[in-house]
Structure formats: structure tokens, C-alpha cells
Write a protein that holds these residues in place. Sequence first.
Motif, PDB file in Angstrom:
ATOM      1  N   GLN A 214      20.093  82.237  16.584  1.00  0.00           N
ATOM      2  CA  GLN A 214      21.136  82.968  15.945  1.00  0.00           C
ATOM      3  C   GLN A 214      22.369  83.452  16.683  1.00  0.00           C
ATOM      4  N   GLY A 215      22.335  83.146  17.966  1.00  0.00           N
ATOM      5  CA  GLY A 215      23.486  83.532  18.790  1.00  0.00           C
ATOM      6  C   GLY A 215      23.297  85.021  19.454  1.00  0.00           C
ATOM      7  N   TYR A 216      22.219  85.545  19.165  1.00  0.00           N
ATOM      8  CA  TYR A 216      22.070  86.976  19.582  1.00  0.00           C
ATOM      9  C   TYR A 216      22.092  86.959  21.207  1.00  0.00           C
ATOM     10  N   GLY A 217      21.388  86.151  21.749  1.00  0.00           N
ATOM     11  CA  GLY A 217      21.003  85.991  23.044  1.00  0.00           C
ATOM     12  C   GLY A 217      22.455  85.929  23.937  1.00  0.00           C
ATOM     13  N   SER A 218      23.405  84.809  23.383  1.00  0.00           N
ATOM     14  CA  SER A 218      24.491  84.534  23.924  1.00  0.00           C
ATOM     15  C   SER A 218      25.405  85.628  23.797  1.00  0.00           C
ATOM     16  N   GLU A 219      25.412  86.174  22.533  1.00  0.00           N
ATOM     17  CA  GLU A 219      26.585  87.512  22.529  1.00  0.00           C
ATOM     18  C   GLU A 219      26.160  88.511  23.473  1.00  0.00           C
ATOM     19  N   ALA A 220      24.896  88.851  23.601  1.00  0.00           N
ATOM     20  CA  ALA A 220      24.516  90.074  24.295  1.00  0.00           C
ATOM     21  C   ALA A 220      25.057  89.690  25.739  1.00  0.00           C
ATOM     22  N   VAL A 221      24.448  88.238  26.361  1.00  0.00           N
ATOM     23  CA  VAL A 221      24.804  87.893  27.719  1.00  0.00           C
ATOM     24  C   VAL A 221      26.322  88.025  27.900  1.00  0.00           C
ATOM     25  N   GLY A 222      27.136  87.717  27.038  1.00  0.00           N
ATOM     26  CA  GLY A 222      28.685  87.870  27.125  1.00  0.00           C
ATOM     27  C   GLY A 222      28.969  89.394  27.316  1.00  0.00           C
ATOM     28  N   ALA A 223      28.557  90.129  26.411  1.00  0.00           N
ATOM     29  CA  ALA A 223      28.813  91.692  26.458  1.00  0.00           C
ATOM     30  C   ALA A 223      28.456  92.350  27.672  1.00  0.00           C
ATOM     31  N   VAL A 224      27.392  91.778  28.435  1.00  0.00           N
ATOM     32  CA  VAL A 224      27.037  92.551  29.413  1.00  0.00           C
ATOM     33  C   VAL A 224      27.667  92.017  30.915  1.00  0.00           C
ATOM     34  N   LEU A 225      28.044  90.789  30.805  1.00  0.00           N
ATOM     35  CA  LEU A 225      28.852  89.988  31.760  1.00  0.00           C
ATOM     36  C   LEU A 225      30.248  90.751  31.934  1.00  0.00           C
ATOM     37  N   ARG A 226      30.750  91.045  30.606  1.00  0.00           N
ATOM     38  CA  ARG A 226      32.208  91.513  30.544  1.00  0.00           C
ATOM     39  C   ARG A 226      32.121  92.939  31.097  1.00  0.00           C
ATOM     40  N   THR A 227      31.234  93.594  30.936  1.00  0.00           N
ATOM     41  CA  THR A 227      30.945  94.933  31.358  1.00  0.00           C
ATOM     42  C   THR A 227      30.864  94.954  32.552  1.00  0.00           C
ATOM     43  N   ALA A 228      29.876  94.187  33.298  1.00  0.00           N
ATOM     44  CA  ALA A 228      29.723  94.016  34.789  1.00  0.00           C
ATOM     45  C   ALA A 228      31.063  93.819  35.474  1.00  0.00           C
ATOM     46  N   ARG A 229      31.824  92.792  34.934  1.00  0.00           N
ATOM     47  CA  ARG A 229      32.864  92.551  35.662  1.00  0.00           C
ATOM     48  C   ARG A 229      33.878  93.744  35.728  1.00  0.00           C
ATOM     49  N   ALA A 230      33.942  94.316  34.717  1.00  0.00           N
ATOM     50  CA  ALA A 230      34.836  95.630  34.436  1.00  0.00           C
ATOM     51  C   ALA A 230      34.237  96.890  35.398  1.00  0.00           C
TER      52      ALA A 230
ATOM     53  N   MET B  15      24.894 104.279  29.013  1.00  0.00           N
ATOM     54  CA  MET B  15      25.928 103.395  28.612  1.00  0.00           C
ATOM     55  C   MET B  15      25.901 102.636  27.528  1.00  0.00           C
ATOM     56  N   PHE B  16      26.833 102.410  26.495  1.00  0.00           N
ATOM     57  CA  PHE B  16      26.589 101.866  25.293  1.00  0.00           C
ATOM     58  C   PHE B  16      27.643 100.588  24.989  1.00  0.00           C
ATOM     59  N   ILE B  17      27.099  99.439  24.833  1.00  0.00           N
ATOM     60  CA  ILE B  17      28.194  98.380  24.443  1.00  0.00           C
ATOM     61  C   ILE B  17      28.015  97.935  23.250  1.00  0.00           C
ATOM     62  N   ARG B  18      29.205  97.604  22.558  1.00  0.00           N
ATOM     63  CA  ARG B  18      29.318  97.246  21.297  1.00  0.00           C
ATOM     64  C   ARG B  18      29.826  95.612  21.515  1.00  0.00           C
ATOM     65  N   SER B  19      29.353  94.807  20.570  1.00  0.00           N
ATOM     66  CA  SER B  19      29.696  93.355  20.503  1.00  0.00           C
ATOM     67  C   SER B  19      30.192  93.287  18.967  1.00  0.00           C
ATOM     68  N   GLU B  20      30.279  91.989  18.760  1.00  0.00           N
ATOM     69  CA  GLU B  20      30.774  91.737  17.288  1.00  0.00           C
ATOM     70  C   GLU B  20      29.781  91.997  16.155  1.00  0.00           C
ATOM     71  N   ARG B  21      28.208  91.656  16.522  1.00  0.00           N
ATOM     72  CA  ARG B  21      27.143  92.005  15.727  1.00  0.00           C
ATOM     73  C   ARG B  21      26.103  93.050  16.240  1.00  0.00           C
ATOM     74  N   LEU B  22      26.085  93.312  17.738  1.00  0.00           N
ATOM     75  CA  LEU B  22      25.233  93.767  18.172  1.00  0.00           C
ATOM     76  C   LEU B  22      25.610  95.415  18.712  1.00  0.00           C
ATOM     77  N   MET B  23      24.850  96.439  19.006  1.00  0.00           N
ATOM     78  CA  MET B  23      24.807  97.215  19.728  1.00  0.00           C
ATOM     79  C   MET B  23      23.891  97.422  20.983  1.00  0.00           C
ATOM     80  N   LEU B  24      24.365  97.253  22.269  1.00  0.00           N
ATOM     81  CA  LEU B  24      23.244  97.426  23.457  1.00  0.00           C
ATOM     82  C   LEU B  24      23.404  98.969  23.903  1.00  0.00           C
TER      83      LEU B  24
END
Length: 178
Positions: free
Chosen positions: A101-117, A1-10
Motif C-alpha cells: 500500500q506504499g507505507y514502507g516507501s513513504e516511511a523510507v522517504g520520510a526518514v531519508l529526508r530527515t537524515a539528510r537534514a 523526534m516525530f516525523i509526519r508524512s502524507e499518511r503516516l506519523m513516525l
Amino acid sequence: MFIRSERLMLRPIFPEDWRELFAGLSDESVVRMLASAPWPYTTEDAHAFCDKPRGADEMLFAITLPGDDGAPLIGTIGLAPAGPGPAYELGYWIASNRQRQGYGSEAVGAVLRTARALGIHEARAGHFLDNPASGKVLQKWGFLPEDRLEPTASAGRGGERVPARRYRLSLAKATDLY
């Protein structure tokens, strides 16, 4: 699985990631904030982490920062079952030169949104008391602190039990994920 956020690719962890993982965890200030990574962190540790098979119900991602020169690994983030029951445990780290630089927060938000979905209902997380920045990230996403501190073993501190604050988040009730 891949997750794209504003600045990051997980993205999934690949065996070839061991070098960048090792570089990020060759910093004692990062490793001492983690429960399971040993210090000193070795190339063997990096290989073992990157080569480890993952369960179907476990999400583990390399946090990468796409740019003109590629997409360097700047940390990892994971969400895995937290024992019996419906809760999942969240854990993450960001390389020291990429912190604040907000990367941790951005990654956490992306994973939580995916987890909920994906139908995950509850997430748990924690941080050592000498890492208040991690607590701020968790609180930003709606994690609520539990009433007690929990001494937690830190492999990065030689197995020492370190006071940690624990948090919970009901993903079904979370309103700040979007």
C-alpha cells in the motif's frame, strides 16, 4: 523526534507499544525477511525491543497510521550507525496486512529526508533475495545495488545465512528525496 508524512506519523517507540509490535511480528512471513528478529517472536522479545535504550545517533520510529480510530502501529523503521565511517544502516518492516500500500516507501522517504537534514551523508540497506519488494522500495529512493551478494544471518530463519543484496545511497547526491 516525530516525523509526519502524507499518511503516516513516525514517532519514538514507547514501552506500551509492545502489544502492537508483538502482533505485527507474530507473522512468520514478516519476521523471516528481517535479519535480527527471532522466530518465533515472543512477548519477551517485544518488551525487550520496546524497552531497549537507544543511542543519541540512532533513529528508531514506530510507523503509525493516524485515523479516526487512533494511530495503530503498522511497522517500524530505523537508521543507525553502520560501524566505523559515516554510513548509517536503514531497516524497516511493515505488518503483512498493510503491505503493498506504499507505507514502507513513504516511511523510507520520510526518514531519508530527515537524515539528510540532520547531516547524515550515506545510507546503506539490504534485503534478502526472496524479498524483491524491499529492493524496489530502496531503488525508488535512489539506492544503488552493490556488485556482490552478501550472505546475511537471519534470526527469523534460525540463524541461517541467506543471500542478500546490499545497497548504498549518497544522501548528499540524492535528488529524488523531495
